[in-house]
Write a protein that holds these residues in place. Structure first.
Motif, PDB file in Angstrom:
ATOM      1  N   LEU A 118       7.708  -0.025   4.851  1.00  0.00           N
ATOM      2  CA  LEU A 118       6.398  -0.810   4.451  1.00  0.00           C
ATOM      3  C   LEU A 118       5.303  -0.299   5.464  1.00  0.00           C
ATOM      4  CD1 LEU A 118       7.960  -3.861   2.898  1.00  0.00           C
ATOM      5  CD2 LEU A 118       7.321  -1.736   1.862  1.00  0.00           C
ATOM      6  N   ALA A 119       5.753  -0.593   6.801  1.00  0.00           N
ATOM      7  CA  ALA A 119       4.590  -0.240   7.748  1.00  0.00           C
ATOM      8  C   ALA A 119       3.900   0.946   7.905  1.00  0.00           C
ATOM      9  CB  ALA A 119       5.128  -0.602   9.132  1.00  0.00           C
ATOM     10  N   LEU A 120       4.758   1.983   7.367  1.00  0.00           N
ATOM     11  CA  LEU A 120       4.313   3.411   7.233  1.00  0.00           C
ATOM     12  C   LEU A 120       3.334   3.458   6.239  1.00  0.00           C
ATOM     13  CD1 LEU A 120       7.596   5.627   7.549  1.00  0.00           C
ATOM     14  CD2 LEU A 120       5.588   5.341   9.342  1.00  0.00           C
ATOM     15  N   MET A 121       3.518   2.902   5.030  1.00  0.00           N
ATOM     16  CA  MET A 121       2.660   2.749   3.981  1.00  0.00           C
ATOM     17  C   MET A 121       1.222   1.867   3.927  1.00  0.00           C
ATOM     18  SD  MET A 121       5.519   3.194   0.809  1.00  0.00           S
ATOM     19  CE  MET A 121       6.663   1.735   1.278  1.00  0.00           C
ATOM     20  N   GLY A 122       1.377   1.125   5.065  1.00  0.00           N
ATOM     21  CA  GLY A 122       0.247   0.300   5.247  1.00  0.00           C
ATOM     22  C   GLY A 122       0.660  -0.939   4.554  1.00  0.00           C
ATOM     23  N   ARG A 123       1.706  -1.309   4.185  1.00  0.00           N
ATOM     24  CA  ARG A 123       1.949  -2.447   3.340  1.00  0.00           C
ATOM     25  C   ARG A 123       2.258  -3.681   4.248  1.00  0.00           C
ATOM     26  NH1 ARG A 123       1.390  -1.840  -1.811  1.00  0.00           N
ATOM     27  NH2 ARG A 123       1.512   0.396  -2.695  1.00  0.00           N
ATOM     28  N   VAL A 124       1.882  -3.724   5.589  1.00  0.00           N
ATOM     29  CA  VAL A 124       2.188  -4.788   6.395  1.00  0.00           C
ATOM     30  C   VAL A 124       0.849  -5.269   7.326  1.00  0.00           C
ATOM     31  CG1 VAL A 124       3.508  -5.666   8.562  1.00  0.00           C
ATOM     32  CG2 VAL A 124       4.642  -3.872   6.889  1.00  0.00           C
ATOM     33  N   LYS A 125       0.408  -6.580   6.940  1.00  0.00           N
ATOM     34  CA  LYS A 125      -0.658  -7.043   7.501  1.00  0.00           C
ATOM     35  C   LYS A 125      -0.521  -7.458   8.839  1.00  0.00           C
ATOM     36  CE  LYS A 125      -2.272  -9.151   3.109  1.00  0.00           C
ATOM     37  NZ  LYS A 125      -2.753 -10.542   2.240  1.00  0.00           N
ATOM     38  N   GLU A 126      -1.624  -7.310   9.657  1.00  0.00           N
ATOM     39  CA  GLU A 126      -1.909  -7.727  10.938  1.00  0.00           C
ATOM     40  C   GLU A 126      -1.175  -9.086  11.362  1.00  0.00           C
ATOM     41  OE1 GLU A 126      -2.922  -6.890  14.955  1.00  0.00           O
ATOM     42  OE2 GLU A 126      -2.673  -5.448  13.357  1.00  0.00           O
ATOM     43  N   PRO A 185      -3.131  -1.328   0.436  1.00  0.00           N
ATOM     44  CA  PRO A 185      -3.615  -0.874   1.476  1.00  0.00           C
ATOM     45  C   PRO A 185      -4.571   0.360   1.542  1.00  0.00           C
ATOM     46  CG  PRO A 185      -1.702  -0.009   0.666  1.00  0.00           C
ATOM     47  CD  PRO A 185      -1.945  -0.872  -0.209  1.00  0.00           C
ATOM     48  N   SER A 186      -5.477   0.387   2.330  1.00  0.00           N
ATOM     49  CA  SER A 186      -6.537   1.365   2.360  1.00  0.00           C
ATOM     50  C   SER A 186      -5.964   2.464   3.244  1.00  0.00           C
ATOM     51  CB  SER A 186      -7.842   0.599   2.998  1.00  0.00           C
ATOM     52  OG  SER A 186      -7.531   0.584   4.454  1.00  0.00           O
ATOM     53  N   LEU A 187      -6.648   3.563   3.381  1.00  0.00           N
ATOM     54  CA  LEU A 187      -6.412   4.573   3.987  1.00  0.00           C
ATOM     55  C   LEU A 187      -6.277   4.182   5.619  1.00  0.00           C
ATOM     56  CD1 LEU A 187      -5.761   7.617   4.008  1.00  0.00           C
ATOM     57  CD2 LEU A 187      -8.083   8.436   4.256  1.00  0.00           C
ATOM     58  N   ASP A 188      -7.093   3.433   5.855  1.00  0.00           N
ATOM     59  CA  ASP A 188      -7.008   2.854   7.191  1.00  0.00           C
ATOM     60  C   ASP A 188      -5.830   2.096   7.617  1.00  0.00           C
ATOM     61  OD1 ASP A 188      -8.846   3.525   9.594  1.00  0.00           O
ATOM     62  OD2 ASP A 188     -10.206   2.124   8.867  1.00  0.00           O
ATOM     63  N   ASP A 189      -5.415   1.521   6.655  1.00  0.00           N
ATOM     64  CA  ASP A 189      -4.266   0.611   6.945  1.00  0.00           C
ATOM     65  C   ASP A 189      -2.775   1.518   6.996  1.00  0.00           C
ATOM     66  OD1 ASP A 189      -5.517  -1.865   6.525  1.00  0.00           O
ATOM     67  OD2 ASP A 189      -5.317  -1.653   4.707  1.00  0.00           O
ATOM     68  N   ARG A 190      -2.797   2.692   6.356  1.00  0.00           N
ATOM     69  CA  ARG A 190      -1.705   3.607   6.602  1.00  0.00           C
ATOM     70  C   ARG A 190      -1.265   4.132   7.956  1.00  0.00           C
ATOM     71  NH1 ARG A 190      -1.690   7.148   1.272  1.00  0.00           N
ATOM     72  NH2 ARG A 190       0.321   7.621   2.026  1.00  0.00           N
ATOM     73  N   VAL A 191      -0.098   4.472   8.230  1.00  0.00           N
ATOM     74  CA  VAL A 191       0.240   5.081   9.367  1.00  0.00           C
ATOM     75  C   VAL A 191      -0.189   6.629   9.334  1.00  0.00           C
ATOM     76  CG1 VAL A 191       2.365   5.698  10.921  1.00  0.00           C
ATOM     77  CG2 VAL A 191       1.858   3.119  10.383  1.00  0.00           C
ATOM     78  N   HIS A 192      -0.693   7.252  10.259  1.00  0.00           N
ATOM     79  CA  HIS A 192      -1.292   8.614  10.182  1.00  0.00           C
ATOM     80  C   HIS A 192      -0.244   9.465  10.986  1.00  0.00           C
ATOM     81  CE1 HIS A 192      -4.930   6.449   9.452  1.00  0.00           C
ATOM     82  NE2 HIS A 192      -4.686   6.799   8.213  1.00  0.00           N
ATOM     83  N   VAL A 193       0.563   9.050  11.952  1.00  0.00           N
ATOM     84  CA  VAL A 193       1.411   9.838  12.889  1.00  0.00           C
ATOM     85  C   VAL A 193       2.513   8.771  13.270  1.00  0.00           C
ATOM     86  CG1 VAL A 193       1.576  10.955  15.013  1.00  0.00           C
ATOM     87  CG2 VAL A 193      -0.624  10.803  13.961  1.00  0.00           C
ATOM     88  N   LEU A 194       3.747   9.130  12.866  1.00  0.00           N
ATOM     89  CA  LEU A 194       5.022   8.592  13.465  1.00  0.00           C
ATOM     90  C   LEU A 194       5.417   9.347  14.703  1.00  0.00           C
ATOM     91  CD1 LEU A 194       7.349   6.642  13.177  1.00  0.00           C
ATOM     92  CD2 LEU A 194       8.488   8.247  11.974  1.00  0.00           C
TER      93      LEU A 194
END
Length: 281
Positions: free
Chosen positions: A120-128, A149-158
């Motif tokens: 879910l964090a990878l998809m940006g679905r976890v809030k700060e 989730p916005s594009l900014d919320d998503r993870v861009h590199v694992l």
């Protein structure tokens, strides 16, 4: 050397220290996409692998001075989703990349974050600020769930972080890491690995960090890690985090910057790919 690297020699012009090309690249970097303020880098690995120390080391290199912070403590198996920004100047500006460090690979210990929540964090679905609990995975009904989730919320590199000084990877840790990598692959997220504590791998790297790419033992460690996890060798980089030092070390900086530059480039490529796919639709 079995891999080439340009070591950062301290060159002075007058009384000022001249930055390396890698340092200038990182300091001047800005995402091409105006909708993205930060490239988000998710660090994933077991406790003690050096995730928080790596973030601290990046801060030391970019700020040009030693900067210490205490690693998070985990109580009752709960950890918090926290974004780490690195200050660029004294005016409240930050570098355009951030790190998320979550304790997520402690299978069999009753600690850590479930693979479900990491996906879910990878998809940006976890809030700060959301507090993870392995016994209660995040659901759409929870206040910590980000439904849009916005594009900014998503993870861009694992980034998979592991200690080069550990004899072998636990099978439970390896399986969980593979699941997380599979989820990232399904989302098209680029992945890389960082092997920490390379100065402790053999006597030659302990004596001189510049022997890191001449160490046959470290090369085998990286090859074994690549084979076990499925990450190509050219996406696995060794580092030594700042630990006992009380002043900067140019060789430590060189390895940190080589990793950071690759992370930034991977993240930028992924964002551009998402935008290209969006435009194609």
């Amino acid at each position: 050397p079995w891999r080439q690297i340009s070591w950062r020699d301290n060159k002075k012009q007058g009384n000022s220290l001249q930055p390396s090309e890698e340092l200038k690249y990182v300091k001047n970097f800005q995402p091409q996409n105006d909708d993205v303020k930060y490239i988000r880098i998710l660090l994933c690995g077991p406790v003690g692998a050096g995730k928080s120390s790596f973030i601290n080391s990046v801060s030391n290199v970019l700020r040009g001075r030693m900067h210490f912070f205490l690693s998070k403590l985990y109580y009752n198996s709960v950890s918090q989703y926290e974004t780490h920004k690195i200050q660029k100047d004294g005016k409240g500006n930050y570098y355009p990349f951030v790190f998320n460090d979550i304790m997520g690979l402690e299978d069999g210990t009753g600690r850590g974050v479930s693979a479900h929540d990491i996906k879910l964090a990878l998809m940006g679905r976890v809030k700060e600020g959301h507090k993870f609990n392995p016994e209660s995975p995040l659901s759409p009904d929870d206040p910590g769930y980000n439904s849009s989730p916005s594009l900014d919320d998503r993870v861009h590199v694992l980034v998979c972080v592991y200690s080069a000084n550990v004899p072998e990877m636990r099978s439970s840790t390896l399986q969980k890491m593979k699941k997380i990598r599979e989820a990232a692959s399904n989302l098209g997220i680029p992945q890389m690995a960082v092997l920490t504590k390379v100065d402790q791998v053999c006597g030659e790297t302990e004596k001189d960090l510049r022997n890191v790419y001449q160490s046959k033992h470290l090369k085998k460690k990286m090859a074994d890690f690549s084979s076990s996890l499925g990450i190509p060798m050219n996406c696995i980089l060794p580092v030594k985090n700042y630990s006992h030092e009380i002043k900067e070390d140019s060789d430590v900086d060189t390895l940190i910057l080589s990793v950071l530059k690759l992370m930034i480039n991977f993240g930028e490529d992924y964002i551009n790919k998402l935008e290209s796919n969006k435009a194609g639709c």
